[in-house]
Write a protein that holds these residues in place. Structure first.
Motif, PDB file in Angstrom:
ATOM      1  N   LEU A  75       0.847  -1.116  -0.112  1.00 50.72           N
ATOM      2  CA  LEU A  75       0.107  -0.024   0.020  1.00 50.72           C
ATOM      3  C   LEU A  75       0.731   1.309   0.030  1.00 50.72           C
ATOM      4  O   LEU A  75       0.411   2.311  -0.556  1.00 50.72           O
ATOM      5  N   VAL A  76       2.032   1.385   0.867  1.00 54.26           N
ATOM      6  CA  VAL A  76       2.719   2.579   0.684  1.00 54.26           C
ATOM      7  C   VAL A  76       3.467   2.679  -0.746  1.00 54.26           C
ATOM      8  O   VAL A  76       3.567   3.519  -1.182  1.00 54.26           O
ATOM      9  N   ILE A  77       3.775   1.490  -1.327  1.00 52.93           N
ATOM     10  CA  ILE A  77       4.511   1.579  -2.491  1.00 52.93           C
ATOM     11  C   ILE A  77       3.398   2.336  -3.680  1.00 52.93           C
ATOM     12  O   ILE A  77       3.737   2.914  -4.355  1.00 52.93           O
ATOM     13  N   HIS A  78       2.262   1.517  -3.295  1.00 57.23           N
ATOM     14  CA  HIS A  78       1.070   2.084  -4.369  1.00 57.23           C
ATOM     15  C   HIS A  78       0.842   3.689  -4.040  1.00 57.23           C
ATOM     16  O   HIS A  78       0.781   4.295  -5.191  1.00 57.23           O
ATOM     17  N   HIS A  79       0.769   3.954  -2.798  1.00 56.61           N
ATOM     18  CA  HIS A  79       0.571   5.524  -2.599  1.00 56.61           C
ATOM     19  C   HIS A  79       1.629   6.606  -3.115  1.00 56.61           C
ATOM     20  O   HIS A  79       1.417   7.388  -3.629  1.00 56.61           O
ATOM     21  N   ILE A  80       2.823   5.938  -2.942  1.00 56.37           N
ATOM     22  CA  ILE A  80       4.063   6.752  -3.542  1.00 56.37           C
ATOM     23  C   ILE A  80       4.030   6.588  -5.050  1.00 56.37           C
ATOM     24  O   ILE A  80       4.107   8.042  -5.468  1.00 56.37           O
ATOM     25  N   VAL A  81       3.640   5.671  -5.554  1.00 56.17           N
ATOM     26  CA  VAL A  81       3.738   5.671  -7.015  1.00 56.17           C
ATOM     27  C   VAL A  81       2.548   6.505  -7.470  1.00 56.17           C
ATOM     28  O   VAL A  81       2.708   7.308  -8.546  1.00 56.17           O
ATOM     29  N   CYS A 114      -3.198  -1.277 -21.915  1.00 52.51           N
ATOM     30  CA  CYS A 114      -3.236  -0.336 -23.085  1.00 52.51           C
ATOM     31  C   CYS A 114      -2.647   0.964 -23.117  1.00 52.51           C
ATOM     32  O   CYS A 114      -2.022   1.382 -23.960  1.00 52.51           O
ATOM     33  N   ILE A 115      -2.615   1.507 -21.656  1.00 56.51           N
ATOM     34  CA  ILE A 115      -1.995   2.743 -21.280  1.00 56.51           C
ATOM     35  C   ILE A 115      -0.340   2.581 -21.486  1.00 56.51           C
ATOM     36  O   ILE A 115       0.313   3.329 -22.120  1.00 56.51           O
ATOM     37  N   LEU A 116      -0.030   1.377 -20.895  1.00 57.55           N
ATOM     38  CA  LEU A 116       1.460   0.853 -20.954  1.00 57.55           C
ATOM     39  C   LEU A 116       1.830   0.921 -22.507  1.00 57.55           C
ATOM     40  O   LEU A 116       2.942   1.428 -22.922  1.00 57.55           O
ATOM     41  N   TRP A 117       1.032   0.228 -23.206  1.00 53.64           N
ATOM     42  CA  TRP A 117       1.303   0.025 -24.730  1.00 53.64           C
ATOM     43  C   TRP A 117       1.417   1.496 -25.413  1.00 53.64           C
ATOM     44  O   TRP A 117       2.373   1.861 -26.295  1.00 53.64           O
ATOM     45  N   ASN A 118       0.423   2.296 -25.141  1.00 57.39           N
ATOM     46  CA  ASN A 118       0.408   3.852 -25.670  1.00 57.39           C
ATOM     47  C   ASN A 118       1.519   4.653 -25.135  1.00 57.39           C
ATOM     48  O   ASN A 118       2.222   5.146 -26.360  1.00 57.39           O
ATOM     49  N   VAL A 119       2.099   4.470 -24.083  1.00 53.86           N
ATOM     50  CA  VAL A 119       3.509   4.983 -23.837  1.00 53.86           C
ATOM     51  C   VAL A 119       4.718   4.343 -24.642  1.00 53.86           C
ATOM     52  O   VAL A 119       5.187   5.378 -25.154  1.00 53.86           O
ATOM     53  N   TYR A 120       4.613   3.300 -24.646  1.00 55.71           N
ATOM     54  CA  TYR A 120       5.687   2.646 -25.255  1.00 55.71           C
ATOM     55  C   TYR A 120       5.527   3.107 -27.000  1.00 55.71           C
ATOM     56  O   TYR A 120       6.719   2.998 -27.386  1.00 55.71           O
ATOM     57  N   ASN A 121       4.518   2.665 -27.710  1.00 59.47           N
ATOM     58  CA  ASN A 121       4.282   2.853 -28.963  1.00 59.47           C
ATOM     59  C   ASN A 121       4.113   4.329 -29.441  1.00 59.47           C
ATOM     60  O   ASN A 121       4.334   4.450 -30.460  1.00 59.47           O
ATOM     61  N   ASP A 122       3.414   5.150 -28.619  1.00 58.31           N
ATOM     62  CA  ASP A 122       2.922   6.184 -29.280  1.00 58.31           C
ATOM     63  C   ASP A 122       3.629   7.668 -28.805  1.00 58.31           C
ATOM     64  O   ASP A 122       3.381   8.585 -29.186  1.00 58.31           O
ATOM     65  N   PHE A 123       4.647   7.380 -28.120  1.00 56.82           N
ATOM     66  CA  PHE A 123       5.393   8.548 -27.335  1.00 56.82           C
ATOM     67  C   PHE A 123       5.854   9.337 -28.315  1.00 56.82           C
ATOM     68  O   PHE A 123       5.950  10.692 -28.505  1.00 56.82           O
ATOM     69  N   GLU A 124       6.496   8.788 -29.645  1.00 56.56           N
ATOM     70  CA  GLU A 124       7.193   9.627 -30.790  1.00 56.56           C
ATOM     71  C   GLU A 124       5.723  10.296 -31.485  1.00 56.56           C
ATOM     72  O   GLU A 124       6.123  11.137 -32.308  1.00 56.56           O
ATOM     73  N   LEU A 125       4.775  10.360 -31.041  1.00 58.40           N
ATOM     74  CA  LEU A 125       3.755  11.175 -31.679  1.00 58.40           C
ATOM     75  C   LEU A 125       3.830  12.468 -31.213  1.00 58.40           C
ATOM     76  O   LEU A 125       3.099  13.563 -31.609  1.00 58.40           O
ATOM     77  N   ILE A 150       7.804   7.856 -17.666  1.00 55.56           N
ATOM     78  CA  ILE A 150       6.437   7.865 -17.563  1.00 55.56           C
ATOM     79  C   ILE A 150       6.333   6.350 -17.660  1.00 55.56           C
ATOM     80  O   ILE A 150       5.354   5.916 -16.667  1.00 55.56           O
ATOM     81  N   PHE A 151       6.823   5.478 -18.234  1.00 57.39           N
ATOM     82  CA  PHE A 151       6.810   4.064 -18.333  1.00 57.39           C
ATOM     83  C   PHE A 151       7.208   3.330 -16.965  1.00 57.39           C
ATOM     84  O   PHE A 151       6.259   2.558 -16.735  1.00 57.39           O
ATOM     85  N   ALA A 152       8.320   3.820 -16.313  1.00 58.46           N
ATOM     86  CA  ALA A 152       8.731   2.859 -15.023  1.00 58.46           C
ATOM     87  C   ALA A 152       7.473   3.217 -13.986  1.00 58.46           C
ATOM     88  O   ALA A 152       7.151   2.032 -13.329  1.00 58.46           O
ATOM     89  N   PRO A 153       6.848   4.384 -13.739  1.00 57.20           N
ATOM     90  CA  PRO A 153       6.067   4.185 -12.527  1.00 57.20           C
ATOM     91  C   PRO A 153       4.693   3.449 -12.870  1.00 57.20           C
ATOM     92  O   PRO A 153       4.168   2.730 -11.958  1.00 57.20           O
ATOM     93  N   LEU A 154       4.364   3.712 -14.195  1.00 56.83           N
ATOM     94  CA  LEU A 154       3.180   2.564 -14.574  1.00 56.83           C
ATOM     95  C   LEU A 154       3.343   1.133 -14.471  1.00 56.83           C
ATOM     96  O   LEU A 154       2.621   0.472 -14.070  1.00 56.83           O
ATOM     97  N   VAL A 155       4.766   0.575 -14.850  1.00 59.06           N
ATOM     98  CA  VAL A 155       5.127  -0.573 -14.574  1.00 59.06           C
ATOM     99  C   VAL A 155       4.994  -1.264 -13.209  1.00 59.06           C
ATOM    100  O   VAL A 155       4.471  -2.091 -12.986  1.00 59.06           O
ATOM    101  N   LEU A 156       5.485  -0.078 -12.462  1.00 53.44           N
ATOM    102  CA  LEU A 156       5.582  -0.299 -11.108  1.00 53.44           C
ATOM    103  C   LEU A 156       4.200  -0.376 -10.530  1.00 53.44           C
ATOM    104  O   LEU A 156       3.861  -1.521  -9.490  1.00 53.44           O
TER     105      LEU A 156
END
Length: 281
Positions: free
Chosen positions: A121-127, A194-205, A229-235
Motif C-alpha cells: 500500500l505504501v508503494i502504491h500510494h507513493i507511485v 493499453c496505457i503502457l502500450w500507448n506510452v511505449y508505442n505512441d510517445f513519438e507522436l 512515464i513508463f517506469a512508474p506505470l510498470v511499478l
C-alpha cells in the motif's frame, strides 16, 4: 496550487470524519454491526464507495469532453502539451492529488490499523502521488486521468463487496465480489496494459517542437521522459498484479469453501467478545 492541496487535505479529513461518525457508523449499527472493529471497517468501505463513485464519475465526465474518450491513447501524445486546463479539470486533478496525499498521511502515520499488505500500500500510494504530481507538472494530465478512472471504478465494487460481507449478506457479497473481479481485470489490467502500450508505442507522436525539455513553452517530453512515464506505470501494474493474485485466492475460496474474507486484513474482530445480541442471531 500548494495552498489548494494543503487546504483540501484538511477538508478531506473533516469530510471523512463527519461521514464516519454521523452517517456510516450509525448506519452500520442500525444494520446489525455491533463490534467496534467491524464498525470501523464498514465506515472505511462506505467512505470508499462514496469517494470513488464521485471521483470515477467526474473522471469519466472529464474524459468524455476530451479527445481521449474512450481511452484513445494516441491523443495522450499527439495533442501534447495540455498546457491550458479547464477550471473543472484543474480542480478535479488537484482534488484527486489532495485525496491521495491525505490517504498517504493516514497510512504512514498509522491512523488506521495497518493491513498485512502495508508495504504494498505504501508503494502504491507513493507511485500514485509520483504519477499525479509528475503528470500535472509536465502537462500530461489526460494520461493521469485515464489511470485515475481505471483505479477508481474498480475500487467502488471492491468496497461494495466488502461492505456486504460485513453485513453478512453472503450471496450478495459473493456476487458483488465476482463482478468486482471482472471490473478489476478489465480496468486495472487490460486498460492499464493499453496505457503502457500507448506510452511505449505512441510517445513519438509528440509534436517535434515539444520533444524537448523546455518548461517555459510547456514542453517537457524530451525523449528520455518516455521511460520516466513508463517506469512508474510498470511499478503500479506490479502492485496490482500482486493484489490480483490475492483476489483470485479469495474468489476461489468463496466459490469452493463458501468463505469470503479479505486476506489483506488482520483479524477484523481484534479479539473483541461478541455482543450479546450477536450471539442470539
Amino acid at each position: 496550487d500548494l495552498a489548494f492541496l494543503a487546504y483540501y487535505v484538511i477538508v478531506f479529513c473533516f469530510i471523512r470524519q463527519g461521514l464516519t461518525f454521523y452517517v456510516l457508523r450509525p448506519l452500520a449499527w442500525k444494520l446489525g454491526i455491533k463490534k467496534e472493529a467491524k464498525l470501523e471497517r464498514f465506515a472505511e468501505q462506505g467512505y470508499a464507495i462514496i469517494y470513488f463513485s464521485t471521483s470515477g464519475t467526474l473522471g469519466l465526465w472529464a474524459m468524455y469532453h476530451s479527445p481521449t474518450w474512450f481511452f484513445q491513447g494516441r491523443h495522450y501524445f499527439q495533442d501534447y502539451p495540455y498546457w491550458k486546463m479547464t477550471k473543472f479539470m484543474k480542480s478535479y486533478y488537484l482534488l484527486q492529488f489532495s485525496y491521495w496525499l491525505q490517504q498517504f498521511l493516514i497510512l504512514v502515520l498509522r491512523v488506521e490499523k495497518p493491513r498485512k499488505d502495508f508495504t504494498e500500500l505504501v508503494i502504491h500510494h507513493i507511485v500514485t502521488l509520483w504519477l499525479i504530481g509528475w503528470s500535472y507538472l509536465i502537462n500530461l494530465t489526460p494520461i493521469g486521468n485515464a489511470v485515475f478512472i481505471t483505479m477508481d471504478v474498480s475500487d467502488i465494487f471492491l468496497a461494495l463487496a466488502k461492505s456486504l460481507n460485513y453485513l453478512k449478506l453472503e450471496t450478495a457479497s459473493t456476487v458483488a465480489f465476482g463482478w468486482f473481479v471482472c471490473v478489476w481485470s478489465y480496468t486495472r489490467h487490460y486498460l492499464n496494459f493499453c496505457i503502457l502500450w500507448n506510452v511505449y508505442n505512441d510517445f513519438e507522436l509528440v509534436p517535434k517542437w515539444a520533444q524537448q525539455w523546455a518548461p517555459e513553452t510547456g514542453a517537457w517530453l524530451a525523449p528520455w521522459m518516455k521511460w520516466q512515464i513508463f517506469a512508474p506505470l510498470v511499478l503500479l501494474q506490479g502492485v496490482n498484479l500482486f493484489w490480483y493474485f490475492l483476489i483470485w485466492r479469495i474468489l476461489i475460496r468463496a466459490l469452493f469453501k463458501k468463505e469470503l474474507a479479505d486476506e489483506r486484513s488482520d483479524d477484523e474482530d481484534d479479539g473483541e467478545p461478541e455482543d450479546e445480541n450477536d450471539k442470539d442471531d
